[in-house]
Design a protein around this motif. Structure first.
Motif, PDB file in Angstrom:
ATOM      1  N   ASP A  20       0.647  -1.248   0.088  1.00  0.00           N
ATOM      2  CA  ASP A  20      -0.023  -0.051   0.009  1.00  0.00           C
ATOM      3  C   ASP A  20       0.936   1.373  -0.091  1.00  0.00           C
ATOM      4  OD1 ASP A  20      -2.307  -1.537   0.158  1.00  0.00           O
ATOM      5  OD2 ASP A  20      -2.433  -1.644   2.231  1.00  0.00           O
ATOM      6  N   GLY A  21       2.190   1.359   0.350  1.00  0.00           N
ATOM      7  CA  GLY A  21       2.873   2.250   0.486  1.00  0.00           C
ATOM      8  C   GLY A  21       2.668   3.275   1.889  1.00  0.00           C
ATOM      9  N   VAL A  22       1.849   2.586   2.620  1.00  0.00           N
ATOM     10  CA  VAL A  22       1.546   3.304   3.826  1.00  0.00           C
ATOM     11  C   VAL A  22       1.377   2.370   4.962  1.00  0.00           C
ATOM     12  CG1 VAL A  22      -0.402   4.448   5.083  1.00  0.00           C
ATOM     13  CG2 VAL A  22       0.034   4.757   2.704  1.00  0.00           C
ATOM     14  N   PRO A  23       2.197   2.558   5.965  1.00  0.00           N
ATOM     15  CA  PRO A  23       2.443   1.404   7.110  1.00  0.00           C
ATOM     16  C   PRO A  23       1.098   1.304   7.978  1.00  0.00           C
ATOM     17  CG  PRO A  23       3.240   3.752   7.655  1.00  0.00           C
ATOM     18  CD  PRO A  23       3.038   3.758   6.294  1.00  0.00           C
ATOM     19  N   PRO A  24       1.014   0.018   8.484  1.00  0.00           N
ATOM     20  CA  PRO A  24      -0.179  -0.153   9.567  1.00  0.00           C
ATOM     21  C   PRO A  24      -0.302   0.866  10.619  1.00  0.00           C
ATOM     22  CG  PRO A  24       1.287  -1.925   9.628  1.00  0.00           C
ATOM     23  CD  PRO A  24       1.879  -1.185   8.510  1.00  0.00           C
ATOM     24  N   SER A  25      -1.067   1.085  11.081  1.00  0.00           N
ATOM     25  CA  SER A  25      -1.405   1.734  12.684  1.00  0.00           C
ATOM     26  C   SER A  25      -1.110   0.807  13.628  1.00  0.00           C
ATOM     27  CB  SER A  25      -2.786   2.442  12.740  1.00  0.00           C
ATOM     28  OG  SER A  25      -3.906   1.370  12.621  1.00  0.00           O
ATOM     29  N   PHE A  26      -0.869   1.149  14.766  1.00  0.00           N
ATOM     30  CA  PHE A  26      -1.025   0.275  16.057  1.00  0.00           C
ATOM     31  C   PHE A  26      -2.099  -0.366  16.154  1.00  0.00           C
ATOM     32  CE2 PHE A  26       2.867   1.495  18.861  1.00  0.00           C
ATOM     33  CZ  PHE A  26       3.788   1.806  18.018  1.00  0.00           C
ATOM     34  N   ASP A  27      -3.505   0.158  15.719  1.00  0.00           N
ATOM     35  CA  ASP A  27      -4.686  -0.840  16.011  1.00  0.00           C
ATOM     36  C   ASP A  27      -4.650  -1.991  14.864  1.00  0.00           C
ATOM     37  OD1 ASP A  27      -5.839   0.428  18.202  1.00  0.00           O
ATOM     38  OD2 ASP A  27      -6.735   2.048  16.966  1.00  0.00           O
ATOM     39  N   GLU A  28      -4.090  -1.590  13.850  1.00  0.00           N
ATOM     40  CA  GLU A  28      -4.018  -2.464  12.817  1.00  0.00           C
ATOM     41  C   GLU A  28      -3.088  -3.701  12.943  1.00  0.00           C
ATOM     42  OE1 GLU A  28      -5.335  -0.027   8.638  1.00  0.00           O
ATOM     43  OE2 GLU A  28      -3.136   0.102   9.540  1.00  0.00           O
ATOM     44  N   MET A  29      -2.213  -3.405  13.385  1.00  0.00           N
ATOM     45  CA  MET A  29      -1.113  -4.267  13.991  1.00  0.00           C
ATOM     46  C   MET A  29      -1.681  -5.389  15.082  1.00  0.00           C
ATOM     47  SD  MET A  29       2.444  -2.167  14.318  1.00  0.00           S
ATOM     48  CE  MET A  29       2.930  -0.773  13.386  1.00  0.00           C
ATOM     49  N   LYS A  30      -2.382  -4.748  16.106  1.00  0.00           N
ATOM     50  CA  LYS A  30      -3.027  -5.455  17.131  1.00  0.00           C
ATOM     51  C   LYS A  30      -4.157  -6.458  16.584  1.00  0.00           C
ATOM     52  CE  LYS A  30      -6.069  -3.383  19.618  1.00  0.00           C
ATOM     53  NZ  LYS A  30      -7.382  -4.018  19.290  1.00  0.00           N
ATOM     54  N   ILE A  31      -4.935  -5.930  15.583  1.00  0.00           N
ATOM     55  CA  ILE A  31      -5.901  -6.756  15.195  1.00  0.00           C
ATOM     56  C   ILE A  31      -5.221  -7.854  14.182  1.00  0.00           C
ATOM     57  CG2 ILE A  31      -7.751  -6.791  13.104  1.00  0.00           C
ATOM     58  CD1 ILE A  31      -8.465  -4.050  14.082  1.00  0.00           C
ATOM     59  N   ALA A  32      -4.172  -7.494  13.233  1.00  0.00           N
ATOM     60  CA  ALA A  32      -3.477  -8.571  12.506  1.00  0.00           C
ATOM     61  C   ALA A  32      -2.887  -9.664  13.290  1.00  0.00           C
ATOM     62  CB  ALA A  32      -2.433  -7.745  11.590  1.00  0.00           C
ATOM     63  N   LEU A  33      -2.236  -9.518  14.583  1.00  0.00           N
ATOM     64  CA  LEU A  33      -1.637 -10.232  15.276  1.00  0.00           C
ATOM     65  C   LEU A  33      -2.659 -10.933  16.190  1.00  0.00           C
ATOM     66  CD1 LEU A  33       0.850  -8.939  13.959  1.00  0.00           C
ATOM     67  CD2 LEU A  33       2.154  -9.355  16.007  1.00  0.00           C
TER      68      LEU A  33
END
Length: 230
Positions: A20-33
């Motif tokens: 995407d060219g845009v890094p994930p937010s901390f919330d997105e990291m939390k959901i992904a993991l």
């Protein structure tokens, strides 16, 4: 040696930047993991930093520089090869962490784009900016715009940044695009198509998502890079 969660997080950040060219937010990291709180993400990031895979940059919100990647992610090349910031503050340019920097080229800065409420569209070249060729996609024309406003700060796009745009009239849901609203105002937002309408979504909870009939929105480009002066 990384734990599975540490490796998963590093791979998620790297893959998201590449895609995407845009890094994930901390919330997105939390959901992904599949973690219950962001404190777990902070612990994983600290562990990755201690092991030399990333470095947090001072005075920049959630800024993380990827220093190297394990073979399982990089395909054998452990060094990222550049000094780009892979973070929500570093911006989309971080997507090029493992691409060699070659020549540079000048792009026209076509005025300002609103990261807030839409502003009158500007189509006259105001200046030029030099960008590394590695930031650009392999096909299509590109241009740059100066950001005004804070509606995209959670995507790492701040007031005063220069965004690099690839000209296109199509975009996938979730892409950050230059959208022409009702034929005369332009804005930088995430785009979604829902219930027969087009929604322009900010990356800042202070701004509401706006929905428009599909015939009132024209996509004029998709975000591919970002330049910031400190």
């Amino acid at each position: 040696m990384l734990t599975k969660k540490q490796l998963d997080l590093l791979e998620f950040i790297h893959t998201r930047l590449q895609k995407d060219g845009v890094p994930p937010s901390f919330d997105e990291m939390k959901i992904a993991l599949d973690l219950r709180s962001k404190s777990g993400i902070h612990r994983l990031i600290t562990a990755l930093e201690e092991r030399g895979f990333i470095r947090r940059l001072a005075h920049r919100a959630r800024a993380i520089e990827i220093l190297r990647l394990p073979d399982s992610i990089s395909g054998g090349s452990t060094e990222t090869g550049t000094d780009r910031s892979a973070s929500a503050d570093a911006g989309p340019a971080a997507a090029n962490t493992d691409r060699a920097i070659g020549s540079a080229m000048d792009l026209p800065v076509m005025g300002r784009i609103a990261a807030g409420v839409p502003i009158e569209a500007i189509s006259q070249m105001a200046s030029k900016v030099t960008v590394p060729s590695s930031m650009l996609t392999s096909s299509g024309s590109h241009y740059a715009l100066e950001v005004r406003g804070d509606s995209m700060i959670d995507a790492g796009i701040n007031n005063g940044d220069i965004v690099v745009i690839r000209e296109t009239d199509t975009a996938d849901d979730g892409d950050i695009v230059v959208a022409l609203v009702q034929g005369h105002e332009a804005t930088l937002k995430k785009i979604y198509r829902r219930n027969g309408a087009i929604e322009l979504e900010a990356a800042n909870p202070a701004y509401e998502t706006r929905a428009y009939p599909s015939d009132q929105i024209e996509v004029q480009g998709r975000l591919v890079g970002l330049i910031r002066s400190y």
